[in-house]
Design a protein around this motif. Structure first.
Motif, short mmCIF file in Angstrom:
data_model
loop_
_atom_site.label_atom_id
_atom_site.label_comp_id
_atom_site.label_asym_id
_atom_site.label_seq_id
_atom_site.Cartn_x
_atom_site.Cartn_y
_atom_site.Cartn_z
N LEU B 23 0.85 -1.18 0.00
CA LEU B 23 0.00 0.00 0.00
C LEU B 23 0.89 1.24 0.00
O LEU B 23 1.86 1.31 0.76
N LYS B 24 0.55 2.20 -0.87
CA LYS B 24 1.36 3.41 -0.94
C LYS B 24 0.49 4.62 -0.65
O LYS B 24 -0.20 5.12 -1.53
N SER B 25 0.49 5.01 0.59
CA SER B 25 -0.19 6.22 1.02
C SER B 25 -1.65 6.32 0.56
O SER B 25 -2.01 7.17 -0.26
N ILE B 26 -2.49 5.45 1.08
CA ILE B 26 -3.90 5.55 0.69
C ILE B 26 -4.72 6.29 1.76
O ILE B 26 -4.39 6.28 2.93
N ASP B 27 -5.77 6.95 1.31
CA ASP B 27 -6.72 7.63 2.20
C ASP B 27 -8.09 7.01 1.95
O ASP B 27 -8.45 6.72 0.81
N LEU B 28 -8.83 6.82 3.02
CA LEU B 28 -10.16 6.22 2.87
C LEU B 28 -11.02 6.59 4.07
O LEU B 28 -10.52 6.69 5.19
N GLN B 29 -12.31 6.86 3.80
CA GLN B 29 -13.23 7.17 4.89
C GLN B 29 -14.46 6.28 4.84
O GLN B 29 -14.98 6.01 3.76
N LEU B 30 -14.88 5.85 6.00
CA LEU B 30 -16.12 5.10 6.11
C LEU B 30 -17.07 5.89 7.02
O LEU B 30 -16.92 5.89 8.23
N PRO B 31 -18.05 6.60 6.41
CA PRO B 31 -19.01 7.36 7.22
C PRO B 31 -19.97 6.41 7.95
O PRO B 31 -20.14 5.28 7.53
N PRO B 32 -20.62 6.88 9.02
CA PRO B 32 -21.53 6.03 9.79
C PRO B 32 -22.67 5.48 8.93
O PRO B 32 -23.17 6.18 8.04
N SER B 33 -23.05 4.24 9.18
CA SER B 33 -24.20 3.58 8.56
C SER B 33 -24.13 3.47 7.04
O SER B 33 -25.15 3.33 6.39
N VAL B 161 -18.36 -1.64 13.19
CA VAL B 161 -17.86 -1.59 11.82
C VAL B 161 -17.61 -3.02 11.38
O VAL B 161 -16.99 -3.80 12.10
N LEU B 162 -18.11 -3.36 10.19
CA LEU B 162 -17.92 -4.70 9.66
C LEU B 162 -16.98 -4.63 8.45
O LEU B 162 -17.25 -3.91 7.49
N LYS B 188 -28.96 -1.83 6.73
CA LYS B 188 -30.16 -1.01 6.90
C LYS B 188 -30.77 -1.18 8.29
O LYS B 188 -31.11 -0.22 8.95
N GLU B 189 -30.90 -2.46 8.71
CA GLU B 189 -31.61 -2.73 9.97
C GLU B 189 -30.80 -2.36 11.20
O GLU B 189 -31.32 -1.80 12.15
N SER B 190 -29.52 -2.74 11.18
CA SER B 190 -28.73 -2.56 12.40
C SER B 190 -27.81 -1.35 12.34
O SER B 190 -27.04 -1.13 13.25
N LYS B 191 -27.88 -0.61 11.24
CA LYS B 191 -27.05 0.60 11.08
C LYS B 191 -25.55 0.29 11.19
O LYS B 191 -24.77 1.10 11.69
N VAL B 192 -25.19 -0.93 10.76
CA VAL B 192 -23.77 -1.30 10.80
C VAL B 192 -23.06 -0.67 9.61
O VAL B 192 -23.56 -0.72 8.49
N SER B 193 -21.92 -0.06 9.85
CA SER B 193 -21.14 0.49 8.75
C SER B 193 -20.28 -0.63 8.18
O SER B 193 -19.67 -1.39 8.93
N VAL B 194 -20.25 -0.73 6.85
CA VAL B 194 -19.59 -1.86 6.22
C VAL B 194 -18.50 -1.38 5.27
O VAL B 194 -18.74 -0.54 4.41
N LEU B 195 -17.31 -1.93 5.42
CA LEU B 195 -16.27 -1.74 4.42
C LEU B 195 -16.18 -3.04 3.66
O LEU B 195 -15.76 -4.07 4.20
N LEU B 196 -16.62 -3.00 2.40
CA LEU B 196 -16.79 -4.22 1.62
C LEU B 196 -15.69 -4.34 0.57
O LEU B 196 -15.62 -3.56 -0.37
N VAL B 197 -14.83 -5.33 0.74
CA VAL B 197 -13.79 -5.60 -0.25
C VAL B 197 -14.33 -6.62 -1.24
O VAL B 197 -14.87 -7.64 -0.84
N GLU B 198 -14.22 -6.33 -2.52
CA GLU B 198 -14.77 -7.25 -3.51
C GLU B 198 -13.97 -7.22 -4.82
O GLU B 198 -13.40 -6.20 -5.20
N GLN B 199 -13.94 -8.37 -5.49
CA GLN B 199 -13.49 -8.38 -6.88
C GLN B 199 -14.70 -8.33 -7.79
O GLN B 199 -14.62 -7.91 -8.93
N ASN B 200 -15.82 -8.77 -7.23
CA ASN B 200 -17.09 -8.75 -7.92
C ASN B 200 -17.60 -7.30 -7.90
O ASN B 200 -18.52 -6.94 -7.18
N ALA B 201 -16.97 -6.44 -8.76
CA ALA B 201 -17.16 -4.99 -8.63
C ALA B 201 -18.60 -4.55 -8.89
O ALA B 201 -19.12 -3.69 -8.19
N LYS B 202 -19.23 -5.16 -9.87
CA LYS B 202 -20.56 -4.70 -10.26
C LYS B 202 -21.55 -4.84 -9.11
O LYS B 202 -22.23 -3.89 -8.73
N GLN B 203 -21.60 -6.05 -8.55
CA GLN B 203 -22.51 -6.31 -7.42
C GLN B 203 -22.18 -5.40 -6.26
O GLN B 203 -23.06 -4.85 -5.61
#
Ligand code: ADP
Ligand code: MG
Lengths: 309, 250
Positions: B23-33, B161-162, B188-203
């Motif tokens: 990783l070379k100097s990445i920035d990322l934010q995950l807002p609530p919910s 955070v998931l 939606k139901e539990s207001k869990v914030s999710v950081l989702l890593v995927e190769q399946n980009a479209k979905q």
């Protein structure tokens, strides 16, 4: 026939002592993939802690040989076992903390060499502390012959040893298979990384695993000394090695395997001593080890996958 | 006015494995919910990002969870604060039963321990297939069921955070659809914030609010997920549509 039953009972009693030690090898291997070569020395330490505790009690309360018979003899033996277990648990904790934890991320071989170092430290430290010449483990339980039908004679100390071992194993079984600690331990034995990822405090679980396996070795040390009262700082070598063979025979890392391997080895040893010659009894363990490593290195109940160390 | 604190704020994050810069100097934010997707090809550094967040790697830069710096915290301490990581390859324990795996979900989470029964029931409602398999060894489950188990176990931990690492990997299309539906439901139901890593980009883009594209350890593009779905470069490289157009022209 009665001779055979006699040997079987003696074999089970010896096997139960090996089992307590073998369980420790297998549990530590489970969580760290480490053969803790110092494990046999914890057995020795258990015997000496028991020895000095008995001396201390005799010093303060006098030595009343009439109290050897049950039930007060049994009660005192249990107390000695518990005190030894506490002492060895503490020792196991210090050992893990000082010698093994700092090497958690180093190659396996470093850990293995450290284990040999710890073992030598305890053996020669023991000689320095306790003296190199053997001590006589005081009689804390008088032998009483219990006659069973068919001419079988039970030795009361052997009954005590066997039943104590069974109780300890049942407790361990409960701990490993019915508690969150046990689940965490088994999770770690599958993957340390995944275990810590889901929130398991792996350092704590590994430390407790060390304490429990050390306590079992300590209990075994006292129980062994009740049967074979000559104790010295190198006394852990042979039983330690035999228990290791028992663990490998059953499949190292496998708890049921350790029980099975130890029972088989205890029985085989007693039969060999009884029917062939007692001079072969120690050689048997090595023969078993060689045969297992040649034919089925993963042991009877072990999985096929083996860790190369 | 109360300022909304991001669930995760990653600043200037760099990780290297020996002399490989992952990783070379990445920035990322995950807002609530929200659901934020992190997409990219194999080896782009997605898993490395998640591992840094859950305390497994030495890194340069800063990572804040709920405004608190996580530097120096052990993985189990981060879990105790509600940062739950569902790893690549599911990370279930095949030598334990399904039920035991679920029981381990509360490890180090006091509040989750108290609500175990309710959370278990809720998880089994989402994945009824696990119900009949509770006493089975987890290693005997199918790939899809193992992913259900991994997700259920994460839910039982009551995540704040998931972190999900390729939950769709190696699964049949219907199962992938189900898993993504459940992720949306959890969010939606539990207001869990999710950081989702995927190769399946479209979905992943379809269900996300915002997305980052990682290329060889660098964030090459980020924006609202809906915009990225329309972006030519993303369509061409990650949604495979460039290829389709070219073949259809031939
Ligand atoms: N343990 C490791 N040791 C050395 N290099 C690694 C290790 N883990 C990952 N890498 C390298 O770091 C880069 C990023 O890997 P990773 O984060 O797993 O990518 P992704 O999850 O996006 O597929 C890759 O080039 C990979 O080869
Ligand atoms: Mg990955």
């Amino acid at each position: 026939m009665s001779e055979f039953i006699q040997h079987t009972i003696n074999g089970l009693s010896l096997g139960s002592i090996y089992a307590l030690v073998a369980l420790g090898y297998t549990m530590v291997f489970g969580v760290l993939q480490l053969i803790n070569f110092a494990h046999g020395d914890l057995f020795m330490m258990g015997a000496f802690i028991g020895f000095y505790f008995i001396r201390l009690i005799h010093f303060f309360f006098g030595h009343d040989s009439s109290s050897l018979s049950s039930p007060s003899g049994v009660l005192f033996s249990m107390t000695v076992i518990v005190v030894s277990m506490l002492g060895t648990a503490l020792l196991g904790m210090v050992m893990e903390r000082l010698a093994y934890r700092p090497l958690r991320k180093s190659p396996r071989i470093n850990l293995l060499i450290t284990a040999i170092g710890v073992s030598l430290f305890l053996e020669y430290g023991g000689q320095l502390l306790f003296g190199a010449s053997p001590e006589f483990f005081p009689t804390i339980l008088s032998k009483q012959a219990i006659a069973l039908p068919g001419g079988v004679i039970l030795d009361s100390t052997q009954v005590l040893i066997f039943s104590t071992a069974v109780v300890l194993m049942l407790l361990l079984h409960f701990l490993v298979f019915k508690t969150q600690f046990g689940r965490s331990m088994r999770a770690i034995s599958h993957s340390l990384e995944h275990a810590s990822l889901i929130g398991i405090n792996v350092n704590k679980v590994i430390m407790i695993t060390f304490m429990i396996s050390s306590a079992l070795a300590g209990a075994a040390g006292v129980m062994y000394s009740i049967s074979y009262p000559k104790i010295d700082p190198l006394m852990g070598l042979l039983p330690g090695l035999k228990a290791f063979v028992a663990a490998v025979l059953g499949g190292i890392g496998n708890i049921k395997g350790a029980l099975l391997g130890a029972t088989l080895l205890g029985l085989a040893e007693t039969y060999v001593a009884g029917y062939i010659s007692s001079s072969y009894r120690d050689a048997l363990a090595f023969l078993v080890l060689i045969v297992v490593l040649l034919l089925r290195p993963s042991g009877i109940l072990g999985s096929k996958k083996i860790e190369k160390v | 006015m109360k300022v909304k604190v991001n669930k995760l704020t990653i600043k200037d994050l760099s990780v290297n494995y020996g002399n490989v810069d992952a990783l070379k100097s990445i920035d990322l934010q995950l807002p609530p919910s929200q659901i934020v997707a992190l997409i990219g090809a194999n080896g782009a550094g997605k898993t490395t990002t998640l591992k840094a967040v859950s305390g497994f790697l030495d890194f340069k830069g800063t990572i804040h969870h709920n405004g608190k710096n996580i530097r120096g915290k052990a993985p189990h301490e981060l879990v105790a604060n509600g940062l739950i990581h569902c790893p690549e390859g599911r990370g279930i324990f095949p030598n334990l039963t399904v039920y035991e795996n679920l029981q381990l979900g509360v490890s180090g989470r006091q509040e989750a321990l108290q609500c175990f029964k309710e959370n278990l029931d809720h998880a089994l409602e989402l994945f009824p297939r696990l119900k009949q398999r509770l006493q089975q060894m987890a290693g005997t489950l199918s790939g899809g069921e193992q992913q259900m188990l991994a997700l259920s176990r994460s839910l039982i931990a009551m995540p704040d955070v998931l972190l999900l690492d390729e939950p769709s990997l190696g699964l049949a299309p219907q199962i992938v659809k189900l898993i993504f539906e459940i992720i949306v439901k959890i969010n939606k139901e539990s207001k869990v914030s999710v950081l989702l890593v995927e190769q399946n980009a479209k979905q992943a883009l379809k269900i996300s609010d915002y997305a980052y594209v990682l290329e060889a350890g660098v964030v090459s593009l980020h924006g609202k997920a809906a915009h990225l779905l329309e972006d030519d470069r993303v369509r061409k490289i990650y949604l495979g549509e460039g290829e389709v157009t070219r073949t259809s022209r031939n």
